[in-house]
Design an enzyme around this catalytic site. Structure first.
Site, mmCIF file in Angstrom:
data_model
loop_
_atom_site.group_PDB
_atom_site.id
_atom_site.type_symbol
_atom_site.label_atom_id
_atom_site.label_comp_id
_atom_site.label_asym_id
_atom_site.label_seq_id
_atom_site.Cartn_x
_atom_site.Cartn_y
_atom_site.Cartn_z
ATOM 1 N N CYS A 71 56.653 30.695 48.698
ATOM 2 C CA CYS A 71 55.799 30.131 48.993
ATOM 3 C C CYS A 71 55.861 28.791 49.576
ATOM 4 C CB CYS A 71 54.514 29.718 48.301
ATOM 5 S SG CYS A 71 53.404 29.810 50.143
ATOM 6 N N HIS A 107 54.185 35.246 48.045
ATOM 7 C CA HIS A 107 53.473 35.037 46.117
ATOM 8 C C HIS A 107 54.041 36.231 46.035
ATOM 9 C CE1 HIS A 107 51.707 31.798 46.578
ATOM 10 N NE2 HIS A 107 51.283 32.353 48.435
ATOM 11 N N GLU A 144 54.425 37.157 41.974
ATOM 12 C CA GLU A 144 53.864 36.803 41.330
ATOM 13 C C GLU A 144 52.581 37.007 41.097
ATOM 14 O OE1 GLU A 144 52.984 33.139 42.865
ATOM 15 O OE2 GLU A 144 53.883 33.878 42.982
#
Length: 212
Positions: free
Chosen positions: A83, A193, A195
């Site tokens: 990011c 992202h 994750e």
């Protein structure tokens, strides 16, 4: 076989624990720290980032992180930005008319996404992976989770000079084309992202871990 040792850089950025858990899930031994030696010695370094470009650069600079990142890259030791941790690797960011210098690892300027689309760009989107991408191996057609209002919308390197060693650039689109990821030797980064990107994101992190 020993697990690869990964440091998630702890410099005050929010939501780092989800990145720690995701990396552990795909097989890494993860430490959240700002200790200089651990940052330099780890098999892989992850630089997260949430918020404004200038604020993230200021926080990183306050703990000497740009020097650590530069030393790792110069030594061929892997770094993954996520990011705003992706954005600060470019030359500069311009938010609300205020410019801030980035690390300058890659040419380019982080600017606002077009105002004729909904911003922030929040949610799932497709990407157009670079040819022979390591990060996107096996997940070329998947969607990934984005949360951002700014992005690099032009790539400054001449990709035709040496196609074999040129950085691999992955694009996405929201009102305009923007850079979704870059892979450049030991240095890689994603605007989205991983994750938060479900199974596809886990596979991307696994691909990175296995490349360490």
């Amino acid at each position: 076989m020993a697990k690869p040792e990964v440091v998630v850089l702890d410099y005050g950025s929010g939501n780092v624990h989800s990145a720690v858990r995701a990396l552990e899930r795909v097989g890494a031994q993860v430490t959240l720290t700002r200790d200089t030696q651990q940052v330099l010695d780890a098999d892989g370094l992850v630089v997260p980032g949430v918020g404004a470009f200038a604020a993230v650069m200021e926080a990183l600079t306050s703990i000497d992180a740009p020097r650590w990142i530069g030393r790792r890259v110069a030594g061929g030791r892997p770094v993954l930005g996520i990011c705003v941790g992706h954005q600060i690797l470019f030359e500069r960011g311009v938010e609300h008319g205020i410019a801030a210098e980035g690390m300058g690892e890659w040419p380019g300027e982080v600017t606002a996404l077009p105002q004729d689309v909904v911003v922030p760009h929040m949610g799932w989107n497709t990407v157009r992976p670079a040819r022979d991408s390591v990060l996107f191996d096996g997940i070329e057609d998947e969607r990934f989770y984005f949360v951002h209002s700014y992005a690099v919308q032009e790539w400054g390197f001449d990709q035709t000079v040496d196609a074999m060693s040129a950085p691999k650039v992955t694009w996405s689109h929201h009102g305009a084309d923007f850079i979704a990821a870059v892979e450049n030797g030991p240095l890689a980064a994603t605007q989205f992202h991983p994750e938060k990107s479900g199974d596809a994101g886990m596979q991307l992190l696994k691909n990175w871990i296995e490349s360490l």
